[in-house]
Design a protein around this motif. Structure first.
Motif, PDB file in Angstrom:
ATOM      1  N   ALA A 187       0.828  -1.211   0.000  1.00 36.10           N
ATOM      2  CA  ALA A 187       0.000   0.000   0.000  1.00 36.10           C
ATOM      3  C   ALA A 187       0.861   1.259   0.000  1.00 36.10           C
ATOM      4  CB  ALA A 187      -0.928   0.000   1.209  1.00 36.10           C
ATOM      5  N   ASP A 188       2.140   1.154   0.375  1.00 39.88           N
ATOM      6  CA  ASP A 188       3.040   2.320   0.359  1.00 39.88           C
ATOM      7  C   ASP A 188       3.219   2.894  -1.044  1.00 39.88           C
ATOM      8  OD1 ASP A 188       3.619   2.593   3.063  1.00 39.88           O
ATOM      9  OD2 ASP A 188       5.183   1.052   3.010  1.00 39.88           O
ATOM     10  N   TYR A 189       2.980   2.093  -2.063  1.00 34.78           N
ATOM     11  CA  TYR A 189       3.146   2.566  -3.441  1.00 34.78           C
ATOM     12  C   TYR A 189       1.969   3.419  -3.911  1.00 34.78           C
ATOM     13  CZ  TYR A 189       7.019  -0.729  -3.957  1.00 34.78           C
ATOM     14  OH  TYR A 189       8.213  -1.397  -3.814  1.00 34.78           O
ATOM     15  N   LEU A 190       0.895   3.436  -3.139  1.00 28.85           N
ATOM     16  CA  LEU A 190      -0.296   4.175  -3.541  1.00 28.85           C
ATOM     17  C   LEU A 190      -0.220   5.623  -3.080  1.00 28.85           C
ATOM     18  CD1 LEU A 190      -3.018   1.520  -2.629  1.00 28.85           C
ATOM     19  CD2 LEU A 190      -2.065   2.006  -4.894  1.00 28.85           C
ATOM     20  N   PRO A 191      -0.880   6.529  -3.809  1.00 29.21           N
ATOM     21  CA  PRO A 191      -0.920   7.935  -3.377  1.00 29.21           C
ATOM     22  C   PRO A 191      -1.899   8.134  -2.229  1.00 29.21           C
ATOM     23  CG  PRO A 191      -2.204   7.650  -5.382  1.00 29.21           C
ATOM     24  CD  PRO A 191      -1.554   6.319  -5.112  1.00 29.21           C
ATOM     25  N   GLU A 192      -1.745   9.223  -1.530  1.00 28.65           N
ATOM     26  CA  GLU A 192      -2.698   9.579  -0.478  1.00 28.65           C
ATOM     27  C   GLU A 192      -3.969  10.145  -1.127  1.00 28.65           C
ATOM     28  OE1 GLU A 192      -2.608   8.798   2.442  1.00 28.65           O
ATOM     29  OE2 GLU A 192      -0.579   8.740   3.221  1.00 28.65           O
ATOM     30  N   PRO A 193      -5.133  10.035  -0.480  1.00 30.40           N
ATOM     31  CA  PRO A 193      -5.360   9.482   0.873  1.00 30.40           C
ATOM     32  C   PRO A 193      -5.618   7.964   0.878  1.00 30.40           C
ATOM     33  CG  PRO A 193      -7.379  10.436   0.075  1.00 30.40           C
ATOM     34  CD  PRO A 193      -6.362  10.663  -1.020  1.00 30.40           C
ATOM     35  N   GLY A 194      -5.606   7.353  -0.331  1.00 27.69           N
ATOM     36  CA  GLY A 194      -5.908   5.930  -0.417  1.00 27.69           C
ATOM     37  C   GLY A 194      -4.924   5.067   0.342  1.00 27.69           C
ATOM     38  N   ARG A 195      -3.659   5.505   0.375  1.00 26.31           N
ATOM     39  CA  ARG A 195      -2.630   4.726   1.055  1.00 26.31           C
ATOM     40  C   ARG A 195      -2.962   4.530   2.533  1.00 26.31           C
ATOM     41  NH1 ARG A 195       2.624   7.961   1.583  1.00 26.31           N
ATOM     42  NH2 ARG A 195       2.497   7.865  -0.700  1.00 26.31           N
ATOM     43  N   THR A 196      -3.222   5.620   3.223  1.00 28.65           N
ATOM     44  CA  THR A 196      -3.503   5.541   4.659  1.00 28.65           C
ATOM     45  C   THR A 196      -4.824   4.833   4.934  1.00 28.65           C
ATOM     46  OG1 THR A 196      -2.273   7.589   5.045  1.00 28.65           O
ATOM     47  CG2 THR A 196      -3.795   6.894   6.754  1.00 28.65           C
ATOM     48  N   LYS A 197      -5.824   5.031   4.083  1.00 26.82           N
ATOM     49  CA  LYS A 197      -7.118   4.365   4.279  1.00 26.82           C
ATOM     50  C   LYS A 197      -6.971   2.850   4.186  1.00 26.82           C
ATOM     51  CE  LYS A 197     -10.285   7.998   2.701  1.00 26.82           C
ATOM     52  NZ  LYS A 197     -11.311   8.364   1.689  1.00 26.82           N
ATOM     53  N   LEU A 198      -6.214   2.402   3.190  1.00 27.96           N
ATOM     54  CA  LEU A 198      -6.041   0.970   3.019  1.00 27.96           C
ATOM     55  C   LEU A 198      -5.219   0.374   4.163  1.00 27.96           C
ATOM     56  CD1 LEU A 198      -6.479  -1.560   1.390  1.00 27.96           C
ATOM     57  CD2 LEU A 198      -4.501  -0.952  -0.024  1.00 27.96           C
ATOM     58  N   LYS A 199      -4.193   1.078   4.574  1.00 30.06           N
ATOM     59  CA  LYS A 199      -3.372   0.599   5.680  1.00 30.06           C
ATOM     60  C   LYS A 199      -4.187   0.520   6.973  1.00 30.06           C
ATOM     61  CE  LYS A 199       1.385   1.712   4.488  1.00 30.06           C
ATOM     62  NZ  LYS A 199       2.616   2.355   4.973  1.00 30.06           N
ATOM     63  N   SER A 200      -4.990   1.530   7.221  1.00 29.60           N
ATOM     64  CA  SER A 200      -5.821   1.538   8.426  1.00 29.60           C
ATOM     65  C   SER A 200      -6.848   0.417   8.397  1.00 29.60           C
ATOM     66  CB  SER A 200      -6.523   2.890   8.569  1.00 29.60           C
ATOM     67  OG  SER A 200      -5.582   3.937   8.697  1.00 29.60           O
ATOM     68  N   ALA A 201      -7.405   0.165   7.209  1.00 31.11           N
ATOM     69  CA  ALA A 201      -8.388  -0.911   7.077  1.00 31.11           C
ATOM     70  C   ALA A 201      -7.743  -2.275   7.319  1.00 31.11           C
ATOM     71  CB  ALA A 201      -9.025  -0.865   5.688  1.00 31.11           C
ATOM     72  N   LYS A 249     -14.710  -4.183   4.119  1.00 32.93           N
ATOM     73  CA  LYS A 249     -14.259  -2.830   3.755  1.00 32.93           C
ATOM     74  C   LYS A 249     -12.990  -2.847   2.900  1.00 32.93           C
ATOM     75  CE  LYS A 249     -15.916  -1.115   8.240  1.00 32.93           C
ATOM     76  NZ  LYS A 249     -15.490  -0.474   9.523  1.00 32.93           N
ATOM     77  N   LEU A 250     -12.268  -3.960   2.906  1.00 37.36           N
ATOM     78  CA  LEU A 250     -10.959  -3.990   2.258  1.00 37.36           C
ATOM     79  C   LEU A 250     -11.040  -3.800   0.744  1.00 37.36           C
ATOM     80  CD1 LEU A 250      -9.182  -6.906   4.191  1.00 37.36           C
ATOM     81  CD2 LEU A 250      -8.819  -4.446   4.429  1.00 37.36           C
ATOM     82  N   TRP A 251     -11.900  -4.560   0.081  1.00 34.77           N
ATOM     83  CA  TRP A 251     -11.923  -4.497  -1.377  1.00 34.77           C
ATOM     84  C   TRP A 251     -12.444  -3.164  -1.901  1.00 34.77           C
ATOM     85  CZ3 TRP A 251      -9.060  -6.716  -4.611  1.00 34.77           C
ATOM     86  CH2 TRP A 251      -9.345  -6.712  -5.973  1.00 34.77           C
ATOM     87  N   PRO A 252     -13.555  -2.611  -1.357  1.00 36.81           N
ATOM     88  CA  PRO A 252     -13.975  -1.277  -1.820  1.00 36.81           C
ATOM     89  C   PRO A 252     -12.898  -0.207  -1.618  1.00 36.81           C
ATOM     90  CG  PRO A 252     -15.751  -2.321  -0.608  1.00 36.81           C
ATOM     91  CD  PRO A 252     -14.548  -3.186  -0.416  1.00 36.81           C
ATOM     92  N   ILE A 253     -12.191  -0.260  -0.482  1.00 37.47           N
ATOM     93  CA  ILE A 253     -11.126   0.718  -0.246  1.00 37.47           C
ATOM     94  C   ILE A 253      -9.982   0.497  -1.235  1.00 37.47           C
ATOM     95  CG2 ILE A 253      -9.348   1.432   1.411  1.00 37.47           C
ATOM     96  CD1 ILE A 253     -11.345   0.944   3.629  1.00 37.47           C
ATOM     97  N   THR A 254      -9.702  -0.777  -1.539  1.00 39.09           N
ATOM     98  CA  THR A 254      -8.647  -1.079  -2.516  1.00 39.09           C
ATOM     99  C   THR A 254      -9.008  -0.537  -3.889  1.00 39.09           C
ATOM    100  OG1 THR A 254      -8.059  -3.091  -1.307  1.00 39.09           O
ATOM    101  CG2 THR A 254      -7.318  -2.940  -3.587  1.00 39.09           C
ATOM    102  N   LEU A 255     -10.247  -0.729  -4.317  1.00 42.85           N
ATOM    103  CA  LEU A 255     -10.683  -0.221  -5.618  1.00 42.85           C
ATOM    104  C   LEU A 255     -10.595   1.299  -5.670  1.00 42.85           C
ATOM    105  CD1 LEU A 255     -13.805  -2.479  -6.329  1.00 42.85           C
ATOM    106  CD2 LEU A 255     -11.510  -2.645  -7.334  1.00 42.85           C
ATOM    107  N   ASP A 256     -10.985   1.935  -4.571  1.00 36.36           N
ATOM    108  CA  ASP A 256     -10.938   3.394  -4.529  1.00 36.36           C
ATOM    109  C   ASP A 256      -9.493   3.897  -4.517  1.00 36.36           C
ATOM    110  OD1 ASP A 256     -12.329   6.018  -4.140  1.00 36.36           O
ATOM    111  OD2 ASP A 256     -11.193   5.979  -2.253  1.00 36.36           O
ATOM    112  N   ALA A 257      -8.630   3.196  -3.771  1.00 39.96           N
ATOM    113  CA  ALA A 257      -7.237   3.637  -3.657  1.00 39.96           C
ATOM    114  C   ALA A 257      -6.446   3.395  -4.938  1.00 39.96           C
ATOM    115  CB  ALA A 257      -6.561   2.916  -2.489  1.00 39.96           C
ATOM    116  N   THR A 258      -6.873   2.417  -5.752  1.00 41.81           N
ATOM    117  CA  THR A 258      -6.141   2.103  -6.985  1.00 41.81           C
ATOM    118  C   THR A 258      -6.831   2.648  -8.234  1.00 41.81           C
ATOM    119  OG1 THR A 258      -7.287  -0.038  -7.098  1.00 41.81           O
ATOM    120  CG2 THR A 258      -5.128   0.014  -6.002  1.00 41.81           C
ATOM    121  N   SER A 259      -7.741   3.587  -8.038  1.00 37.44           N
ATOM    122  CA  SER A 259      -8.408   4.196  -9.202  1.00 37.44           C
ATOM    123  C   SER A 259      -7.445   5.121  -9.927  1.00 37.44           C
ATOM    124  CB  SER A 259      -9.657   4.961  -8.743  1.00 37.44           C
ATOM    125  OG  SER A 259      -9.307   5.979  -7.826  1.00 37.44           O
TER     126      SER A 259
END
Length: 278
Positions: free
Chosen positions: A105-119, A154-164
């Motif tokens: 998840a560190d490779y993703l931009p914010e805010p998706g990175r922190t959301k996915l890590k928190s989830a 919550k993991l997959w929806p957050i992943t889809l949002d973070a990798t859009s």
């Protein structure tokens, strides 16, 4: 209805291990004593009526019962031990999958990175099995699995949002694959919650153990021998084996519990990373 069927496949133990130990400690020697008194009473009746007492009575039956008991104990202990090892391996695999997803998840931009890590952190905290009451009843299992599945959903929806967009497709695949491994690890771990020995088999083993001790005591009483310490030593060995099998089947109770060190370390590292390493 579907929820009940799903959770009903997971083993739960309404009786605590301590209660099992007390019941076995009382029931096993009691079976030997009961058999002895029954045999002694039968011998007295035969002698009073002038009938002979067969000195080899019950040997074939006793040998068959002991052989069948040995076979069932060997298979049951092997299955219980195998599942205990699978539980440990599944937990380590799940911890590794969660840690990998967290790092990717560190490779993703914010805010998706922190959301996915928190989830992922929230989800991992629901995967720890430490409460003995979790497997006491179907309702407790439903609460545990419900909390875990709610965090997992919550993991997959957050992943889809973070990798859009504008995340590149190769990076999307890189991150999404790790989250898929987390979801798959849940299935492998849940599989190890099943009971390796059916309730019918457990009842059969206990019945055979009681029957073998009863027949041992009965034969001693019938041929006019005293009930010696050897019978109670055998009873003690049966107690240890049966209790060990019951202990090994339980993930969070007794002396053979699942080691959660891998998941604890993973959770600690994720908390430390999210707090900025302070």
């Amino acid at each position: 209805m579907e929820t009940t069927i799903y959770y009903d496949q997971i083993a739960h133990f309404p009786i605590s291990l301590r209660t099992v130990a007390i019941c076995l400690l009382v029931a096993l020697p009691t079976a030997a004593v009961s058999g002895y008194l029954t045999g002694k009473y039968r011998r007295a009746n035969l002698l009073a009526s002038g009938k002979p007492v067969d000195q080899v009575v019950g040997e074939t039956t006793l040998g068959a019962v002991l052989a069948l008991l040995s076979l069932l104990l060997a298979f049951s202990f092997g299955n219980a031990l195998s599942l205990a090892q699978e539980r440990k391996a599944a937990l380590v695999q799940e911890a590794a999958a969660i840690s990998t997803g967290f790092l990717r998840a560190d490779y993703l931009p914010e805010p998706g990175r922190t959301k996915l890590k928190s989830a992922l952190l929230e989800y991992s905290e629901t995967r720890l099995l430490t409460d003995q009451e979790t497997f006491r009843s179907l309702e407790a299992l439903q609460r545990f699995m419900g909390t875990s599945l709610e965090a997992q959903s919550k993991l997959w929806p957050i992943t889809l949002d973070a990798t859009s967009d504008p995340v590149p497709p190769p990076l999307k695949t890189f991150v999404a694959a790790s989250i898929n491994e987390v979801l798959d690890a849940h299935l492998d771990r849940t599989r190890t919650f099943s009971n390796p020995i059916s309730h019918v088999t457990q009842s059969m083993i206990l019945s055979l153990a009681l029957a073998s001790l009863f027949l041992l005591g009965n034969r001693a009483g019938l041929v006019g021998r005293e009930l010696t310490w050897r019978t109670f030593v055998f009873s003690g060995f049966l107690f240890v084996v049966l209790l060990t099998i019951s202990d090994t089947m339980r993930a969070v109770e007794g002396s053979v519990t699942t080691d959660t060190t891998a998941m604890n370390v993973t959770i600690f590292e994720m908390r430390l990373a999210l707090s900025g390493g302070s």
